[in-house]
Structures are given as structure tokens and as C-alpha cells.
Motif scaffolding. Structure first.
Motif, PDB file in Angstrom:
ATOM      1  N   PRO A 197     -16.498  -7.533 -17.289  1.00 52.65           N
ATOM      2  CA  PRO A 197     -17.373  -6.473 -17.808  1.00 52.65           C
ATOM      3  C   PRO A 197     -18.240  -5.783 -16.757  1.00 52.65           C
ATOM      4  CG  PRO A 197     -17.379  -8.342 -19.294  1.00 52.65           C
ATOM      5  CD  PRO A 197     -16.603  -8.769 -18.095  1.00 52.65           C
ATOM      6  N   ASN A 198     -18.769  -6.542 -15.821  1.00 52.01           N
ATOM      7  CA  ASN A 198     -19.678  -5.954 -14.843  1.00 52.01           C
ATOM      8  C   ASN A 198     -19.043  -5.671 -13.489  1.00 52.01           C
ATOM      9  OD1 ASN A 198     -22.404  -5.749 -16.148  1.00 52.01           O
ATOM     10  ND2 ASN A 198     -21.922  -7.893 -16.594  1.00 52.01           N
ATOM     11  N   GLY A 199     -17.727  -5.669 -13.454  1.00 49.88           N
ATOM     12  CA  GLY A 199     -17.036  -5.301 -12.227  1.00 49.88           C
ATOM     13  C   GLY A 199     -15.788  -6.133 -11.994  1.00 49.88           C
ATOM     14  N   ASN A 200     -14.723  -5.476 -11.556  1.00 47.85           N
ATOM     15  CA  ASN A 200     -13.438  -6.134 -11.337  1.00 47.85           C
ATOM     16  C   ASN A 200     -13.368  -6.729  -9.929  1.00 47.85           C
ATOM     17  OD1 ASN A 200     -12.791  -5.143 -13.877  1.00 47.85           O
ATOM     18  ND2 ASN A 200     -11.750  -3.333 -13.041  1.00 47.85           N
ATOM     19  N   ILE A 201     -12.618  -7.823  -9.810  1.00 52.69           N
ATOM     20  CA  ILE A 201     -12.507  -8.545  -8.546  1.00 52.69           C
ATOM     21  C   ILE A 201     -11.037  -8.706  -8.190  1.00 52.69           C
ATOM     22  CG2 ILE A 201     -13.015 -10.719  -7.332  1.00 52.69           C
ATOM     23  CD1 ILE A 201     -15.267 -11.105  -9.505  1.00 52.69           C
ATOM     24  N   LEU A 202     -10.691  -8.428  -6.939  1.00 53.54           N
ATOM     25  CA  LEU A 202      -9.368  -8.738  -6.428  1.00 53.54           C
ATOM     26  C   LEU A 202      -9.469 -10.057  -5.668  1.00 53.54           C
ATOM     27  CD1 LEU A 202      -6.435  -7.542  -6.182  1.00 53.54           C
ATOM     28  CD2 LEU A 202      -7.090  -6.906  -3.846  1.00 53.54           C
ATOM     29  N   TRP A 203      -8.723 -11.045  -6.129  1.00 54.01           N
ATOM     30  CA  TRP A 203      -8.719 -12.360  -5.477  1.00 54.01           C
ATOM     31  C   TRP A 203      -7.485 -12.449  -4.588  1.00 54.01           C
ATOM     32  CZ3 TRP A 203     -11.620 -16.108  -4.009  1.00 54.01           C
ATOM     33  CH2 TRP A 203     -11.096 -17.373  -3.719  1.00 54.01           C
ATOM     34  N   ASP A 204      -7.731 -12.590  -3.298  1.00 54.58           N
ATOM     35  CA  ASP A 204      -6.692 -12.540  -2.286  1.00 54.58           C
ATOM     36  C   ASP A 204      -6.069 -11.145  -2.255  1.00 54.58           C
ATOM     37  OD1 ASP A 204      -7.041 -15.090  -1.216  1.00 54.58           O
ATOM     38  OD2 ASP A 204      -5.759 -16.017  -2.726  1.00 54.58           O
ATOM     39  N   CYS A 205      -5.152 -10.944  -1.324  1.00 57.76           N
ATOM     40  CA  CYS A 205      -4.638  -9.597  -1.111  1.00 57.76           C
ATOM     41  C   CYS A 205      -3.154  -9.657  -0.794  1.00 57.76           C
ATOM     42  CB  CYS A 205      -5.416  -8.950   0.051  1.00 57.76           C
ATOM     43  SG  CYS A 205      -5.344  -7.151   0.092  1.00 57.76           S
ATOM     44  N   ILE A 206      -2.497  -8.513  -0.902  1.00 57.61           N
ATOM     45  CA  ILE A 206      -1.102  -8.364  -0.494  1.00 57.61           C
ATOM     46  C   ILE A 206      -1.041  -7.210   0.496  1.00 57.61           C
ATOM     47  CG2 ILE A 206      -0.034  -9.389  -2.537  1.00 57.61           C
ATOM     48  CD1 ILE A 206       0.209  -6.595  -3.731  1.00 57.61           C
ATOM     49  N   PRO A 207      -0.088  -7.236   1.445  1.00 61.45           N
ATOM     50  CA  PRO A 207      -0.122  -6.282   2.566  1.00 61.45           C
ATOM     51  C   PRO A 207       0.449  -4.906   2.293  1.00 61.45           C
ATOM     52  CG  PRO A 207       1.595  -7.901   2.903  1.00 61.45           C
ATOM     53  CD  PRO A 207       0.878  -8.324   1.663  1.00 61.45           C
ATOM     54  N   TYR A 208       0.244  -4.406   1.076  1.00 62.41           N
ATOM     55  CA  TYR A 208       0.720  -3.063   0.762  1.00 62.41           C
ATOM     56  C   TYR A 208      -0.087  -2.557  -0.426  1.00 62.41           C
ATOM     57  CZ  TYR A 208       3.929   0.755  -0.471  1.00 62.41           C
ATOM     58  OH  TYR A 208       4.461   1.987  -0.765  1.00 62.41           O
ATOM     59  N   LEU A 209      -0.334  -1.270  -0.461  1.00 59.28           N
ATOM     60  CA  LEU A 209      -1.060  -0.640  -1.565  1.00 59.28           C
ATOM     61  C   LEU A 209      -0.438   0.717  -1.823  1.00 59.28           C
ATOM     62  CD1 LEU A 209      -3.426  -0.542  -3.569  1.00 59.28           C
ATOM     63  CD2 LEU A 209      -4.864   0.344  -1.707  1.00 59.28           C
ATOM     64  N   ASP A 210       0.054   0.937  -3.050  1.00 56.09           N
ATOM     65  CA  ASP A 210       0.682   2.219  -3.374  1.00 56.09           C
ATOM     66  C   ASP A 210      -0.114   2.952  -4.454  1.00 56.09           C
ATOM     67  OD1 ASP A 210       1.298   0.794  -5.672  1.00 56.09           O
ATOM     68  OD2 ASP A 210       3.454   0.730  -5.305  1.00 56.09           O
ATOM     69  N   LYS A 211       0.247   4.215  -4.664  1.00 53.61           N
ATOM     70  CA  LYS A 211      -0.521   5.051  -5.599  1.00 53.61           C
ATOM     71  C   LYS A 211      -0.465   4.538  -7.039  1.00 53.61           C
ATOM     72  CE  LYS A 211      -1.591   9.784  -6.912  1.00 53.61           C
ATOM     73  NZ  LYS A 211      -1.846   9.426  -8.315  1.00 53.61           N
ATOM     74  N   PRO A 212       0.697   4.096  -7.550  1.00 52.98           N
ATOM     75  CA  PRO A 212       0.692   3.561  -8.920  1.00 52.98           C
ATOM     76  C   PRO A 212      -0.286   2.395  -9.093  1.00 52.98           C
ATOM     77  CG  PRO A 212       2.931   3.989  -8.225  1.00 52.98           C
ATOM     78  CD  PRO A 212       2.080   4.179  -7.007  1.00 52.98           C
ATOM     79  N   THR A 213      -0.410   1.559  -8.075  1.00 48.67           N
ATOM     80  CA  THR A 213      -1.345   0.434  -8.167  1.00 48.67           C
ATOM     81  C   THR A 213      -2.779   0.919  -8.097  1.00 48.67           C
ATOM     82  OG1 THR A 213       0.310  -0.975  -7.116  1.00 48.67           O
ATOM     83  CG2 THR A 213      -1.948  -1.813  -7.181  1.00 48.67           C
ATOM     84  N   ILE A 214      -3.042   1.893  -7.233  1.00 51.92           N
ATOM     85  CA  ILE A 214      -4.387   2.490  -7.156  1.00 51.92           C
ATOM     86  C   ILE A 214      -4.771   3.068  -8.516  1.00 51.92           C
ATOM     87  CG2 ILE A 214      -5.746   4.357  -6.146  1.00 51.92           C
ATOM     88  CD1 ILE A 214      -4.068   3.969  -3.573  1.00 51.92           C
ATOM     89  N   ASP A 215      -3.844   3.799  -9.124  1.00 58.46           N
ATOM     90  CA  ASP A 215      -4.121   4.417 -10.427  1.00 58.46           C
ATOM     91  C   ASP A 215      -4.345   3.362 -11.502  1.00 58.46           C
ATOM     92  OD1 ASP A 215      -3.837   6.890  -9.238  1.00 58.46           O
ATOM     93  OD2 ASP A 215      -1.774   7.197  -9.951  1.00 58.46           O
TER      94      ASP A 215
END
Length: 267
Positions: free
Chosen positions: A82-100
């Protein structure tokens, strides 16, 4: 703009100025490895033929994974809160569909990590969503390069919001952590990354200095890590890879698994 390069084995992004590193320092560490074919590097543009698969694990939790698989092939976990989303760990790529997709859920308020193997291209993600990156001070030496988004923290835990805490465990890395989300399930959930590793049978949970190289932790490091984790209430655990979810009886499996370690160290 700084030119960057990505290690093809672990997926970590490094600065390529003034030149490409000879070796990835994360892969030359005993907890990882340089493949027999030698050190290989790639760039973000070379990953454009890939996609990010998004899988819903829980009403508030999504798994993000690169497909076809790349590097370590871990998943990142997107926690919607509710008060903010968290990304736990990461993956080495980011594309526009995921951003959206993430923006439609309210964006990111923070990125937090279990350990250095999953730093990936964290600075690209933080820049895109203009959010802080939380890394334990004990792993500061493994941060490839810092930006204005980098936040090093110290101590046993860091409270975020909605009852969510980053808990320092140690063990696998000096700064290894888990994310404790009390309201995600009946008794709470632990997002563990590789701080703990869930076996394929889902009947055992491991903690080691190196998983790929099968190196045990020293006894005192195990005892410190177990003591910290034993105080966390949870019934569900989500690991770093697909099919690493234990729902409902995770704490019992955790305790049984840790007892095996205690018994082996007593020999």
C-alpha cells in the motif's frame, strides 16, 4: 553518459570507462566462477531479443525473469504494498513492457537485495523508477559503481513500511539479507534470494558459502546466520529461482534443515 558492460556469466553491470575490466570480480570470487570458455562480456543492446516473463505468485507478489534465460537466470520479486512497491533482487535487463507493468502498479519506492550476485543492472532500474537502492554496508565492496540512488545501511534490520523489514543474516555473504513481509501470508513470508537456497524437493533449505562450488560455511558463521533467521516468523518462503516457493510449512522445513547443519557441525 558512462559506457557500461555486462558480465555474461553473472549478469552484473560494470563501467567500461576507461576500459573493459579483464575479469569480473564477482565471478573470480570463490562463491561464483569464470566459465571454462573464459571471461565474456555483453551489452544491454545485445539482450534486446529477450523478454521478461511476469508471473503472479500471490495477490501482492510477482516474479520477473528474463527469457530466454541469461547469466545466473534468477528472478526478481516485485512486492506490491500500500505505501510503496519494492523490487527484491534484480535481473540484468529492463524492457518497456516491464516498465509499463510496474508503473501501472504504482512504480517502485525501493530496490533491496539479498546479496551481490543479483545486483545486475540495478542502477538502470533505479534511474528508470527514481528510487533508492538499499544494500547492507557489509557488502559495500561488491557494489560495481555507486550513483545518487545507492543507500548503504548498517545494523541487524532496516524497517521500510507496512511492517516490511530487510533483515541482515550474513552467511553466504557478509551482508546477505532477507526481506520479511509479515502481512503477505497468514504467518508472514520471507523473500530470501540466495541467502538461503531451497532444494528441488522443497523439503530442504540450504545455507552455504558457495552454492555452485559447494563450499560450506564455517561453523561460527552458520551459527550467527541461523540465530538471526530463527527469530523471524514466517510460514512461506520465496527463493531466487522458479519452483523455489514453499507455502504454509516453510518454517518447519527451515528448522529441520538447520538442525541437519547443526548436527553435522557437531561431528
Amino acid at each position: 553518459m558512462n559506457k557500461t558492460i555486462i558480465c555474461s556469466t553473472c549478469g552484473t553491470q560494470f563501467l567500461a570507462n576507461p576500459g573493459v575490466p579483464e575479469f569480473c570480480p564477482i565471478c573470480t570470487d570463490d562463491r561464483q566462477y569464470v566459465p571454462e570458455s573464459g571471461q565474456l562480456w555483453t551489452e544491454t543492446i545485445e539482450l534486446k531479443n529477450r523478454n521478461i516473463k511476469i508471473t503472479q505468485l500471490n495477490e501482492q507478489l510477482y516474479a520477473l525473469k528474463i527469457t530466454p534465460e541469461f547469466a545466473i537466470a534468477q528472478r526478481a520479486l516485485l512486492l506490491v504494498s500500500p505505501n510503496g512497491n519494492i523490487l527484491w533482487d534484480c535481473i540484468p535487463y529492463l524492457d518497456k513492457p516491464t516498465i509499463d507493468f510496474i508503473n501501472n502498479l504504482g512504480g517502485l519506492k525501493a530496490i533491496a537485495f539479498s546479496h551481490p550476485h543479483y545486483y545486475s543492472n540495478m542502477n538502470d532500474w533505479a534511474s528508470e523508477f527514481d528510487c533508492p537502492i538499499y544494500i547492507h554496508q557489509n557488502d559495500a565492496e561488491w557494489v560495481p559503481f555507486k550513483t545518487r540512488h545507492t543507500r548503504l545501511w548498517d545494523g541487524n534490520s532496516m524497517q521500510l513500511w507496512d511492517g516490511i523489514n530487510i533483515v541482515h543474516i550474513g552467511g553466504h555473504f557478509a551482508g546477505s539479507c532477507v526481506l520479511h513481509v509479515p502481512e503477505l501470508t497468514t504467518k508472514g513470508a520471507m523473500l530470501c534470494g540466495d541467502t538461503f537456497n531451497i532444494g528441488r524437493s522443497k523439503q530442504h533449505i540450504a545455507i552455504m558459502y558457495s552454492y555452485p562450488n559447494i563450499i560450506m560455511l564455517p561453523r561460527d558463521e552458520f551459527e550467527k546466520a541461523y540465530k538471526k533467521a530463527s527469530h523471524i516468523d514466517f510460514d512461506t518462503i520465496y527463493g531466487a529461482f522458479e519452483n523455489q516457493d514453499i507455502e504454509g510449512n516453510a518454517k518447519e522445513i527451515f528448522e529441520t534443515s538447520m538442525q541437519r547443519y547443526k548436527d553435522s557441525y557437531a561431528l
